[in-house]
Design an enzyme around this catalytic site. Structure first.
Site, PDB file in Angstrom:
ATOM      1  CE  LYS A   1      -4.538   0.902   0.808  1.00  0.00           C
ATOM      2  NZ  LYS A   1      -5.726   0.094   0.577  1.00  0.00           N
TER       3      LYS A   1
ATOM      4  N   GLY B   1     -18.190   8.387   0.798  1.00  0.00           N
ATOM      5  CA  GLY B   1     -17.242   8.670  -0.279  1.00  0.00           C
ATOM      6  C   GLY B   1     -17.453   7.795  -1.499  1.00  0.00           C
ATOM      7  CG  HIS B   2     -14.316   7.653  -4.361  1.00  0.00           C
ATOM      8  ND1 HIS B   2     -14.759   8.371  -5.427  1.00  0.00           N
ATOM      9  CD2 HIS B   2     -13.251   8.331  -3.871  1.00  0.00           C
ATOM     10  CE1 HIS B   2     -13.993   9.443  -5.584  1.00  0.00           C
ATOM     11  NE2 HIS B   2     -13.075   9.449  -4.642  1.00  0.00           N
ATOM     12  CB  VAL B   3     -16.879   2.486  -0.987  1.00  0.00           C
ATOM     13  CG1 VAL B   3     -17.586   1.157  -0.781  1.00  0.00           C
ATOM     14  CG2 VAL B   3     -15.575   2.289  -1.746  1.00  0.00           C
TER      15      VAL B   3
ATOM     16  N   GLY C   1     -19.753   7.416   6.424  1.00  0.00           N
ATOM     17  CA  GLY C   1     -18.749   7.688   5.387  1.00  0.00           C
ATOM     18  C   GLY C   1     -19.383   7.534   4.019  1.00  0.00           C
TER      19      GLY C   1
HETATM   20  N1  PHE Z   1      -8.058   0.603  -2.340  1.00  0.00           N
HETATM   21  C1  PHE Z   1      -9.097  -0.360  -2.513  1.00  0.00           C
HETATM   22  C2  PHE Z   1      -8.900  -1.498  -1.495  1.00  0.00           C
HETATM   23  O1  PHE Z   1      -8.290  -1.315  -0.482  1.00  0.00           O
HETATM   24  C3  PHE Z   1      -9.187  -0.825  -3.946  1.00  0.00           C
HETATM   25  C4  PHE Z   1      -7.940  -1.370  -4.533  1.00  0.00           C
HETATM   26  C5  PHE Z   1      -7.658  -2.708  -4.439  1.00  0.00           C
HETATM   27  C6  PHE Z   1      -7.038  -0.552  -5.198  1.00  0.00           C
HETATM   28  C7  PHE Z   1      -6.508  -3.240  -5.001  1.00  0.00           C
HETATM   29  C8  PHE Z   1      -5.873  -1.080  -5.735  1.00  0.00           C
HETATM   30  C9  PHE Z   1      -5.623  -2.420  -5.637  1.00  0.00           C
HETATM   31  O2  PHE Z   1      -9.391  -2.590  -1.628  1.00  0.00           O
END
Ligand code: PHE
Length: 412
Positions: free
Chosen positions: A126, A230-232, A228
């Site tokens: 990450k 946001g995008h989700v 929350g």
């Molecule tokens: N960030 C999101 C997650 O944590 C989506 C994601 C998954 C982005 C895998 C990139 C790679 O699941």
């Protein structure tokens, strides 16, 4: 024990290449003094950072200080048993560099488990970019391009996609400098937004949780609180609304909350009182760590099932939820929809195909709930065991492949 690799200010390409070749020790010291000289960190902060990273159970953390925007970049590589480390890039503000690094490390661990439970061939990683102030226009574009260049120079050991604070257009910007971006379709120029797929996974996960708890999967008439938007959280609210759920919405951005609540004609609560609001399902879809011991004691729900990464302050909180008879859908399982869909879409799969695969989360979650119920334990433990099994199998497979049996030559 993880290694810290610091990349000197303005030396992205040379330093990253040296890191790849394992010849980093000489640049490390130069980079450290450069950081102190440019006042990016004090010696004490640098030592704190080094200690946190050395104590970590992951593989490596790559740190880069972006001088033009005064931002810190941390790329945490946790485990690469299954393949190169892939995980989103988060952009937000943290009090100290070490806080950003810690977040990157914890999020990378969650990615390892997430990839393992969905049987993928990626490892856990990450990245976190801690910005000192809001960045827009050319400044933001510059930072994203330099970040992209860094990924390109790392040669694919870490690949990225969207996360909290980043959008498909940010991915498109990074992709100008690197091949290692998943949230962007190079062939068509189309941005690939994992948000709606993560939301779909959470929807089917909530239904499976309702099935387990009430023996009835229908969200219709159930009170579901989404914290929350946001995008989700936003797309999830719309999906649940269509299924007839009684929604309660909450977000620290008041305007966003009011706008969506008005659009969907539903209730809202202040973020401070959200967790103590009575509901059937509490869906945390904002920052991590929202479920502390104290928060769990104030919950008035039967199910916790939401999209946020690292919802629990620590693993023991899962046992507290279990003691309180609150069903917990492990975050790295229920929120895997983005991780399932992004690589598929990247390879050219249709949205329908991706959605069908995402819906498989219900089955995985169901198996985890059943196993945990049989052992009278939190589903978190069953989910962690599933991830550990996948990783152990992959490790023994690669050991077998490495030890080729050569029969002894016969005497002639
Ligand atoms: N960030 C999101 C997650 O944590 C989506 C994601 C998954 C982005 C895998 C990139 C790679 O699941």
């Amino acid at each position: 024990m993880a290694e810290l690799k610091i990349i000197a200010v303005d030396e992205i390409s040379r330093a990253a290449l040296l890191i790849k070749r394992g010849a980093q020790s000489c640049i490390q010291e130069a980079a450290e003094s450069a950081l102190v000289e440019t006042c990016a960190v004090t010696r004490a902060e640098l030592d704190e950072l080094k200690q946190a990273i050395t104590e970590w159970c992951g593989l490596q953390v790559i740190a880069y200080y972006d001088l033009p925007t005064a931002s810190w970049v941390f790329i945490a590589l946790h485990d690469m048993t299954l393949g190169p480390a892939v995980g989103g890039c988060r952009i937000c503000t943290y009090p100290k560099p070490v806080d950003a690094a810690r977040d990157a490390m914890r999020l990378a661990e969650a990615m390892t488990r997430k990839w393992a439970v969905i049987d993928s061939d990626f490892g856990g990683g990450k990245s976190v970019i801690s910005i000192a102030r809001p960045l827009a226009g050319a400044e933001r574009a510059g930072l994203l391009e330099r970040f992209g260049q860094l990924l390109e120079n790392l040669g694919g050991i870490y690949q990225t996609g969207e996360d909290l604070g980043t959008s498909p257009s940010d991915m498109a910007k990074m992709a100008e400098a690197t091949r290692y971006v998943h949230g962007f379709d190079r062939a068509t120029g189309r941005p690939l937004d994992p948000g709606p797929f993560t939301a779909l996974g959470v929807l089917v996960g909530i239904k499976r949780s309702l099935q387990h708890f009430y023996n009835d999967a229908a969200p219709k008439g159930r009170t579901i609180l989404i914290q929350g938007l946001g995008h989700v959280g936003g797309p999830l609210a719309r999906l649940l609304q269509r299924e007839g759920a009684q929604l309660i919405l909450s977000d620290i951005r008041e305007e966003r909350m009011k706008e969506l609540a008005q659009e969907l004609g539903c209730l809202m609560v202040e973020p401070e009182t959200a967790q103590a609001t009575p509901c059937d399902v509490y869906a945390p879809c904002a920052m991590g760590g929202m479920l502390s011991r104290q928060a769990v004691s104030s919950l008035r729900c039967n199910v916790v099932a939401g999209a946020a990464n690292n919802q629990l302050e620590d693993a023991e909180v899962a046992d507290l939820l279990h003691e309180r008879k609150i069903l917990y859908a492990p975050d790295f399982v229920i929120n895997a929809g983005g991780a399932i869909s992004l690589p598929l879409l990247h390879k050219g799969a249709s949205e329908r195909e991706a959605s069908e695969r995402v819906e498989g989360i219900a089955r995985t979650l169901g198996q985890i709930f059943e196993e945990a119920a049989g052992l009278n334990e939190s589903p978190l433990h069953a989910a962690e065991r599933k991830a550990a099994r996948v990783l152990a199998r992959a490790r023994s497979r690669s050991l077998l492949e490495a030890s080729t049996f050569v029969p002894a030559a016969k005497d002639s």
